[in-house]
Write a protein that holds these residues in place. Structure first.
Motif, PDB file in Angstrom:
ATOM      1  N   SER A  23      11.775 -46.339 -17.947  1.00  0.00           N
ATOM      2  CA  SER A  23      12.083 -45.193 -16.997  1.00  0.00           C
ATOM      3  C   SER A  23      12.875 -44.258 -18.085  1.00  0.00           C
ATOM      4  N   GLU A  24      12.991 -43.060 -17.880  1.00  0.00           N
ATOM      5  CA  GLU A  24      14.038 -42.133 -18.642  1.00  0.00           C
ATOM      6  C   GLU A  24      15.604 -42.808 -18.837  1.00  0.00           C
ATOM      7  N   GLU A  25      16.069 -43.348 -17.802  1.00  0.00           N
ATOM      8  CA  GLU A  25      17.190 -43.843 -17.506  1.00  0.00           C
ATOM      9  C   GLU A  25      17.267 -44.833 -18.682  1.00  0.00           C
ATOM     10  N   TYR A  26      16.409 -45.785 -18.938  1.00  0.00           N
ATOM     11  CA  TYR A  26      16.244 -46.866 -19.804  1.00  0.00           C
ATOM     12  C   TYR A  26      16.266 -46.509 -21.219  1.00  0.00           C
ATOM     13  N   LEU A  27      15.450 -45.322 -21.447  1.00  0.00           N
ATOM     14  CA  LEU A  27      15.285 -44.926 -22.681  1.00  0.00           C
ATOM     15  C   LEU A  27      16.838 -44.134 -23.167  1.00  0.00           C
ATOM     16  N   GLN A  28      17.367 -43.468 -22.239  1.00  0.00           N
ATOM     17  CA  GLN A  28      18.649 -42.982 -22.578  1.00  0.00           C
ATOM     18  C   GLN A  28      19.617 -44.092 -22.904  1.00  0.00           C
ATOM     19  N   LYS A  29      19.395 -45.236 -22.075  1.00  0.00           N
ATOM     20  CA  LYS A  29      20.557 -46.600 -22.324  1.00  0.00           C
ATOM     21  C   LYS A  29      20.371 -47.111 -23.703  1.00  0.00           C
ATOM     22  N   VAL A  30      18.938 -46.885 -23.984  1.00  0.00           N
ATOM     23  CA  VAL A  30      18.631 -47.552 -25.522  1.00  0.00           C
ATOM     24  C   VAL A  30      19.451 -46.596 -26.592  1.00  0.00           C
ATOM     25  N   ALA A  31      19.364 -45.418 -26.437  1.00  0.00           N
ATOM     26  CA  ALA A  31      19.692 -44.389 -27.248  1.00  0.00           C
ATOM     27  C   ALA A  31      21.351 -44.402 -27.242  1.00  0.00           C
ATOM     28  N   SER A  32      21.909 -44.553 -26.138  1.00  0.00           N
ATOM     29  CA  SER A  32      23.556 -44.854 -26.041  1.00  0.00           C
ATOM     30  C   SER A  32      23.720 -46.135 -26.702  1.00  0.00           C
ATOM     31  N   TYR A  33      23.193 -47.070 -26.461  1.00  0.00           N
ATOM     32  CA  TYR A  33      23.462 -48.441 -27.353  1.00  0.00           C
ATOM     33  C   TYR A  33      23.614 -48.039 -28.831  1.00  0.00           C
TER      34      TYR A  33
END
Length: 135
Positions: A23-33
């Protein structure tokens, strides 16, 4: 199969397009990490003085370290889960064995109660016969 997601993220101040089946949320979470890791390292003076390629390698090593620690924890938790599942299986097996023993004991109690009733009936009958003989 899930549809492929393309989303723009900002990593280290640069815009990247990430693609994946998450999901987009997951990809954003990876970038945030990744951004949090970069921010943590940028707080260290020694890190900022390193050449950019060294900084990148240090970040990669740190992320790999996080990965291997998380993987080890997952393996440990899976081992604990396996142990708990075995323990649960053993407890269920013990419960079934105990239930069978209880059923057998209850059956024996009923049989003994029946025997007592039959013996009591015989005693009364014999006492009656004895009184009749004494008369």
């Amino acid at each position: 199969m899930a549809s492929k997601t393309d989303t723009e993220v900002i990593i280290g101040g640069k815009v990247f397009t990430l693609s994946g089946y998450e999901s987009e949320e997951y990809l954003q979470k990876v970038a945030s990490y990744i951004n949090n890791k970069i921010a943590d390292y940028n707080k260290m003076d020694g890190f900022k003085r390193q050449p950019l390629d060294t900084q990148n390698v240090l970040l990669q090593l740190n992320i790999a370290d996080d990965y291997f620690k998380a993987k080890k924890q997952v393996e440990m938790l899976e081992g604990q889960l396996s142990d708990k599942e075995k323990e649960l299986y053993d407890i269920k097996h013990e419960l079934i064995a105990t239930q069978i023993k209880l059923e057998n004991t209850e059956k024996n109690v009923k049989n003994l109660q029946s025997d007592i009733s039959e013996d009591s009936r015989k005693i009364i009958q014999m006492e009656t016969e004895l009184k009749t003989l004494k008369k």
